[in-house]
Design a protein around this motif. Structure first.
Motif, PDB file in Angstrom:
ATOM      1  N   GLY A 185       0.888  -1.294   0.081  1.00  0.00           N
ATOM      2  CA  GLY A 185       0.016  -0.058   0.026  1.00  0.00           C
ATOM      3  C   GLY A 185       0.785   1.185   0.025  1.00  0.00           C
ATOM      4  O   GLY A 185       0.567   2.312   0.340  1.00  0.00           O
ATOM      5  N   ALA A 186       2.101   1.210  -0.661  1.00  0.00           N
ATOM      6  CA  ALA A 186       3.067   2.310  -0.661  1.00  0.00           C
ATOM      7  C   ALA A 186       3.163   2.602  -2.082  1.00  0.00           C
ATOM      8  O   ALA A 186       2.985   2.154  -3.005  1.00  0.00           O
ATOM      9  CB  ALA A 186       4.154   1.814   0.319  1.00  0.00           C
ATOM     10  N   SER A 187       3.927   3.985  -2.329  1.00  0.00           N
ATOM     11  CA  SER A 187       4.108   4.575  -3.381  1.00  0.00           C
ATOM     12  C   SER A 187       5.379   5.483  -3.208  1.00  0.00           C
ATOM     13  O   SER A 187       5.179   6.733  -3.319  1.00  0.00           O
ATOM     14  CB  SER A 187       2.941   5.331  -4.234  1.00  0.00           C
ATOM     15  N   PRO A 188       6.470   4.905  -2.974  1.00  0.00           N
ATOM     16  CA  PRO A 188       7.628   5.783  -2.782  1.00  0.00           C
ATOM     17  C   PRO A 188       7.836   6.791  -4.182  1.00  0.00           C
ATOM     18  O   PRO A 188       7.722   6.466  -5.216  1.00  0.00           O
ATOM     19  CB  PRO A 188       8.630   4.762  -2.724  1.00  0.00           C
ATOM     20  N   ALA A 189       8.203   8.161  -3.684  1.00  0.00           N
ATOM     21  CA  ALA A 189       8.473   9.061  -4.660  1.00  0.00           C
ATOM     22  C   ALA A 189       9.938   8.829  -5.080  1.00  0.00           C
ATOM     23  O   ALA A 189      10.665   9.278  -4.171  1.00  0.00           O
ATOM     24  CB  ALA A 189       8.034  10.372  -4.213  1.00  0.00           C
ATOM     25  N   PRO A 190      10.100   8.689  -6.418  1.00  0.00           N
ATOM     26  CA  PRO A 190      11.740   8.647  -6.506  1.00  0.00           C
ATOM     27  C   PRO A 190      12.469  10.033  -6.461  1.00  0.00           C
ATOM     28  O   PRO A 190      12.086  11.059  -6.871  1.00  0.00           O
ATOM     29  CB  PRO A 190      11.741   8.267  -8.234  1.00  0.00           C
ATOM     30  N   VAL A 191      13.820  10.041  -5.821  1.00  0.00           N
ATOM     31  CA  VAL A 191      14.497  11.056  -5.590  1.00  0.00           C
ATOM     32  C   VAL A 191      15.303  11.594  -6.969  1.00  0.00           C
ATOM     33  O   VAL A 191      15.892  12.588  -7.168  1.00  0.00           O
ATOM     34  CB  VAL A 191      15.345  11.082  -4.570  1.00  0.00           C
ATOM     35  N   ALA A 192      15.348  10.516  -7.826  1.00  0.00           N
ATOM     36  CA  ALA A 192      16.103  10.290  -9.165  1.00  0.00           C
ATOM     37  C   ALA A 192      15.534   9.330 -10.033  1.00  0.00           C
ATOM     38  O   ALA A 192      14.937   8.426  -9.655  1.00  0.00           O
ATOM     39  CB  ALA A 192      17.510  10.554  -9.037  1.00  0.00           C
ATOM     40  N   GLU A 193      15.879   9.402 -11.318  1.00  0.00           N
ATOM     41  CA  GLU A 193      15.333   8.499 -12.238  1.00  0.00           C
ATOM     42  C   GLU A 193      16.831   8.003 -13.118  1.00  0.00           C
ATOM     43  O   GLU A 193      17.216   9.225 -13.854  1.00  0.00           O
ATOM     44  CB  GLU A 193      14.251   8.617 -12.930  1.00  0.00           C
ATOM     45  N   VAL A 194      16.984   6.899 -13.307  1.00  0.00           N
ATOM     46  CA  VAL A 194      18.037   6.438 -14.306  1.00  0.00           C
ATOM     47  C   VAL A 194      17.662   5.093 -14.946  1.00  0.00           C
ATOM     48  O   VAL A 194      16.683   4.626 -14.483  1.00  0.00           O
ATOM     49  CB  VAL A 194      19.389   6.292 -13.405  1.00  0.00           C
ATOM     50  N   ASP A 195      18.509   4.700 -15.942  1.00  0.00           N
ATOM     51  CA  ASP A 195      18.038   3.652 -16.803  1.00  0.00           C
ATOM     52  C   ASP A 195      19.164   2.610 -17.153  1.00  0.00           C
ATOM     53  O   ASP A 195      19.191   1.518 -17.749  1.00  0.00           O
ATOM     54  CB  ASP A 195      17.376   3.871 -18.051  1.00  0.00           C
ATOM     55  N   GLN A 196      20.416   2.939 -16.018  1.00  0.00           N
ATOM     56  CA  GLN A 196      21.374   1.937 -16.135  1.00  0.00           C
ATOM     57  C   GLN A 196      21.848   1.701 -14.978  1.00  0.00           C
ATOM     58  O   GLN A 196      22.035   2.546 -13.990  1.00  0.00           O
ATOM     59  CB  GLN A 196      22.619   2.886 -16.996  1.00  0.00           C
TER      60      GLN A 196
END
Length: 321
Positions: free
Chosen positions: A219-230
């Motif tokens: 029941g959680a939805s952590p908000a990302p502090v950054a987004e990367v794809d590698q």
């Protein structure tokens, strides 16, 4: 020290990757006792303990991990050399057939060199690989749109639409900054970890798709502090103290050993590496050769193409990192 024996190194790599003498023996088509003797001889020659027996099978020691990282590229290079030697002087070769291949993760992990080398065994009908790199969600889309012939992929997919050739299990673990030990005290559940900063990934990445059902259950939805794809970038950000991330167990172990990062291996998430193509193309010679090369590269034998399964709600899978 005398010259290294390639057969002993191949035995070591197979046992290390399967964690079992029995599974390694099946992969190499040899007896477990013969492999045990080869492994013992290699350890005696090096004067090192490379594997230790645990309750869950054979596990690499730190020396074994370092040797395995160098062994696989060496074996793949020797395999490519053998194919090149056999190809020399072959007459009447046709023009190469281009093959679009979607790659993910790092080349060593997906055994890219060995896979490509095995495509050159038919010297009368050579294949010219055209490699494109991205997340596995991207690779699946490109295969579906016929812009790629095959793609490496992590996770489940709709097998009524795609032909999925399983290659190897993959485990992901949580990686945390070294300085966060006090913040992790008592964080022995996903619910507790959800309250901490997380490094995000694209929605079609393996990390996002593995974590999505976990957060739903919590029941959680952590908000990302950054987004990367590698994955390499994720580990760098973790080391910098930006947040938590998922990482494959093997590179995570290296990061823990070399950089002091903290691993929460008790909260592991498992998936599977596979090669995928459109099921509608399963009888095309090019697609069949690509799947055969992958099976051989991963010691999967001459398995038949799996029949379609009725699982339209099967979860799509995972990513570049």
């Amino acid at each position: 020290m005398s010259q290294l024996d390639l057969r002993q190194l191949a035995t070591f790599a197979a046992v290390a990757e399967t964690g079992s003498l029995g599974q390694a023996a099946e992969r190499l088509n040899r007896s477990p006792s013969a492999l045990s003797m080869q492994l013992r001889a290699l350890q005696d020659r090096l004067g090192l303990v490379l594997l230790r027996r645990t309750g869950r099978g054979l596990k690499l020691t730190p020396d074994g991990e370092r040797l395995l990282a160098q062994t696989r590229p060496a074996l793949e290079a020797m395999h490519r050399l053998e194919h090149t030697v056999r190809a020399l002087g072959q007459p009447n070769r046709c023009d190469p057939v281009p093959a679009g291949i979607g790659t993910i993760l790092d080349p060593a992990f997906i055994r890219l060199g060995d896979f490509i080398g095995r495509l050159q065994t038919d010297t009368l009908q050579p294949i010219r690989p055209v490699l494109r790199h991205g997340t596995s969600g991207w690779a699946l889309r490109e295969v579906r749109e016929r812009r790629l012939d095959v793609g490496f992929y992590l996770g489940e997919c709709d097998e009524t639409l795609f032909m999925r050739q399983p290659l190897a299990p993959v485990r992901y673990v949580v990686v945390a900054p070294r300085a966060w030990q006090h913040r992790l005290a008592g964080c022995d559940s996903w619910t507790a970890l959800a309250a901490l900063p997380w490094i995000g990934t694209p929605t079609d990445s393996v990390h996002a798709r593995l974590l999505a059902p976990v957060w739903t259950r919590c029941g959680a939805s952590p908000a990302p502090v950054a987004e990367v794809d590698q994955e390499a970038s994720m580990i760098d950000l973790v080391e910098a103290g930006v947040g938590l991330s998922l990482a494959r167990e093997a590179p995570a172990l290296r990061a823990a050993h070399e950089r002091g990062l903290v691993l929460l291996r008790q909260l592991a998430l498992d998936t599977q590496l596979a090669l995928v193509s459109l099921r509608a193309r399963q009888h095309e010679p090019l697609v069949a050769r690509l799947h055969a090369a992958a099976r051989t590269s991963w010691g999967r034998g001459e398995a038949t193409i799996p029949a379609p399964v009725r699982a339209p709600d099967a979860r799509p899978a995972q990513e570049r990192a």
